[in-house]
Design an enzyme around this catalytic site. Structure first.
Site: not given
Length: 756
Positions: A21, A39
């Site tokens: 990320r 996520n």
């Protein structure tokens, strides 16, 4: 060309807990994009908005610039309506449909290692240093998505400094879930053998104790190791005595590549494996004059060597030891210990002290073991560092749980076109290993979000794994013949479909005719097989005792070749038997009393090893064959021994009576045992090629897969592979899972996934 657009990207693979990320965040900022990333239970989901050229560059970067530990297995892009948001954000994790892939545990990255030994760094000598590019993953995850509260780090509240790093997208520790420091994170402690705390600096005192020759139980990422100074002969001997491990080699851990070169020979591939983030044990040829205690790996030409896999290991070894023995912390026939209370109970009679910490291990994971075969890794044990990476199947299939057999336990779960193998669980012979299997199945079903539709198991009714599978009574069950599973395992990892010839050589497997198979030539595919050839079957006098005492198999083969006369010849392996013993054994062989028939290639190796004086009794599985291979590597073969291939009932039977008669003749004439061992390997190689040629002539199939534990033998495997290739066969061997029973569950899963 449009001025602006917005895309949605769904990414599957190992993309959680590896800095994916923040990588997406930085990549989006670089290309002046807005949107978000999060996520999910399948992986990572993002939306990005901006100019078409910037989006194209961004999408290319997603695939080509991934973090070191990330592995993308699937990526899908679609267009969505423009929103006009002004920033790019990292959102909280989302739930939803399962499908996430978990990162394996990995070694310390170079950046963290530099900080570890930098006196000015706040994590100087901190044994739990990590970042998004390294550290524990699989061993600490308890659920998905992969967030801190779903790990065993949940109980450690981050200090202000760690929290600042964790929340800064530009920081290397941004959303590093195990992030910690000496102020807020896990801590070391040294305990005595009764579990009492020792008032000291745990690390310094541990080093001092090891230098004194003491035995320490050291808690790592996936469980406990038992450690001693590998150059201290007395300490190594004492570890063997306490662990009741007479001769099986111990693994070594050394500080770095320079230290490896002092002990052993390592080529480029072996060194690449050693220094990779997975940190497996790699089998390396011993270097003459090495300083390692003789009893670390007696009667063996190889050391099992690994580099440190945790910061604690680096701190113990660097500038302190040429090498440490680091053997699995367990009692005989039990899985590696990973819970602190169990370690103190089970290892108290072995370890003098315990070097422990308060970060819990959720999933045990023993060390992986590899040797190099034809320039590629060949797993002998696939575990820490590689689990639970998936193996791609040839096509999507229904969700299957496969539970393996008895030895070298490992389970497999499938989802779509992916198969997920578990870590090594040990030999499933007792309640402790069965419990480890049950825990592993439950954990992987949960974190991989797999709900099996069918359970596959070995055909043998008495295996504990079979009992477990039968106990899953709500699921349909598929019993898979042992050697068919081996063949399918090699097919699956090589992406093969259609018919193949399977050369499956191992120690034992439940045969369809009531005998013990193990030297098999199969013709078939995932849906079925024919037994088109095998090594000749001989009795195993004493049944299972013949596995522990290879001289029994030498007697059986010599009796088959020479009759009762074999028992009156001056053969060295017979010298331990009294005349009464010989008469009893002769009656057993003549009448088939407690002497089940076997075609096992593993028992063939045992027989040859005992005959030429390598090993009459063994203390661990495969010992005689390992030492026979080591002896053969020193030998010269000018010709092959005779043998016969007999066609019988549409099968090619390899008859080795002529071979044993010739070997007895050589032995009595004083031939060098090393030359005899080499000649045997070469003869078996040619026999395999001859049988495959006969099966190809009848069937038209020219693809051969090599599987079974005997193909861990590098000399045989390379010889068979080369000769078959020379004779025009396409030859496939294992690279992703072990050829031994540790890879069996993959084949079971592939077969059950296609069953009706």
């Amino acid at each position: 060309m449009r001025i602006g657009e917005r895309i949605r990207v769904e990414i599957e693979g190992i993309v959680q807990g590896v800095g994916f990320r923040p990588f997406v965040f930085r990549l989006a900022r670089r290309h002046s994009l807005t949107g978000w990333v999060s996520n999910t239970s399948r992986g990572v989901l993002l939306e990005a908005e901006g100019g078409a050229d910037d989006l194209a560059a961004f999408y290319l970067g997603l695939q080509n610039e991934t973090p070191p530990l990330a592995v993308i297995s699937g990526i899908r892009r679609s267009s969505v309506p423009l929103l006009g948001s002004g920033v790019f954000s990292i959102l909280a994790s989302r739930g939803g449909e399962g499908g996430v892939q978990i990162s394996p545990d990995c070694d310390v990255c170079p950046d963290c290692l530099t900080e570890l030994f930098n006196p000015r760094d706040r994590r100087y000598r901190y044994p739990f240093i990590n970042c998004t590019n390294c550290g524990p993953r699989y061993s600490i995850i308890t659920a998905t998505p992969y967030d801190r509260e779903s790990t065993t780090m949940a109980s450690f509240a981050m200090c202000d400094d760690c929290r600042t790093e964790y929340e800064d997208p530009a920081d290397r520790r941004f959303h590093a879930q195990p992030n910690a420091c000496p102020v807020c994170g896990p801590k070391l402690e040294l305990l005595d053998s009764r579990g009492g705390a020792v008032d000291c600096d745990p690390l310094d005192e541990a080093v001092h104790l090891l230098k004194e020759g003491r035995i320490l139980a050291v808690k790592g990422i996936g469980g406990y190791h038992l450690a001693v100074d590998a150059c201290n002969e007395t300490a190594v001997a004492e570890l063997r005595r306490r662990k009741k491990r007479d001769e099986k080699p111990f693994a070594l851990m050394v500080a770095g590549p320079e230290q490896v070169e002092v002990l052993a020979h390592a080529d480029q591939t072996e060194m690449r494996l050693l220094t990779g983030p997975e940190r497996p044990i790699v089998l390396l040829g011993k270097r003459d004059g090495n300083p390692i205690a003789r009893r670390v790996a007696p009667a063996n030409g190889y050391f099992g060597v690994m580099l440190p896999s945790t910061p604690l290991h680096h701190l113990l070894l660097t500038d302190n030891f040429a090498a440490l023995v680091m053997t699995s912390g367990n009692a005989s026939d039990e899985p590696i210990v990973y819970r602190d209370a169990d370690a103190l109970e089970q290892l108290a009679d072995i370890a003098d002290y315990f070097l422990v910490h308060d970060r819990k291990i959720h999933s045990r994971s023993d060390d992986s073991v590899i040797r190099v075969f034809r320039g590629n890794p060949l797993f002998l044990r696939r575990s820490r560092g590689y689990v639970p990476r998936s193996v791609m199947l040839q096509a999507p299939q229904r969700q299957v749980l496969a539970v393996g057999a008895e030895l070298k336990g490992a389970i497999c779960l499938t989802r779509g076109e992916r198969a997920f193998m578990s870590q090594h669980l040990g030999d499933l012979k007792n309640v402790a290993t069965l419990s480890a299997l049950e825990e592993t199945v439950s954990h992987l079903e949960r974190v991989l979000a797999i709900a099996p539709e069918v359970v596959a198991h070995d055909l043998h009714p008495d295996y504990l794994s079979t009992s477990y599978a039968v106990g899953r009574s709500s699921l349909p069950q598929v019993a898979v013949q042992h050697h068919h599973a081996h063949m399918a395992s090699c097919m699956a990892e090589n992406g093969l479909d259609g018919k193949v010839i399977g050369v499956i050589f191992d120690g034992t497997g439940y045969g369809l005719d009531g005998t013990i198979w193990g030297g098999e030539f199969l013709l078939g595919d995932y849906r079925g097989f024919q037994r088109r050839g095998h090594l000749t079957s001989v009795p195993m006098p004493g049944g299972d005792a013949a596995v522990r005492e290879p001289w029994r198999m030498a007697l059986s083969h010599c009796y088959a070749a020479l009759g009762a006369e074999a028992l009156i010849l001056p053969l060295p392996f017979l010298s331990v038997l009294s005349e009464q013993d010989k008469r009893l054994l002769l009656r057993m062989l003549e009448r088939g009393i407690n002497s089940p028939q076997t075609s096992s290639c593993g028992r063939l190796f045992d027989a040859v090893a005992a005959l030429i004086g390598v090993r009459g009794r063994v203390s661990f599985e495969g010992q005689a064959a390992i030492e026979l291979e080591a002896l053969a590597e020193k030998g010269v073969s000018m010709w092959n021994y005779p043998y016969a291939v007999i066609s019988r009932d549409n099968k090619q039977v390899v008859d080795f009576r002529l071979l044993f008669a010739a070997m007895v003749q050589d032995l009595l004439a004083g031939a060098a045992p090393s030359d005899m061992a080499r000649r045997f390997h070469d003869t078996l190689t040619v026999a395999v090629a001859d049988v495959c040629a006969k099966i190809r002539k009848d069937s038209g199939v020219d693809r051969v897969v090599l599987s079974g534990g005997v193909f861990q033998n590098k000399l045989l495997a390379e010889g068979v592979h080369s000769l078959l290739t020379e004779r025009g066969f396409q030859v496939f061997s294992h690279r992703l899972v072990p050829p031994n029973d540790g890879g069996l569950a993959l084949g079971q899963a592939a077969i059950a996934g296609r069953s009706q």
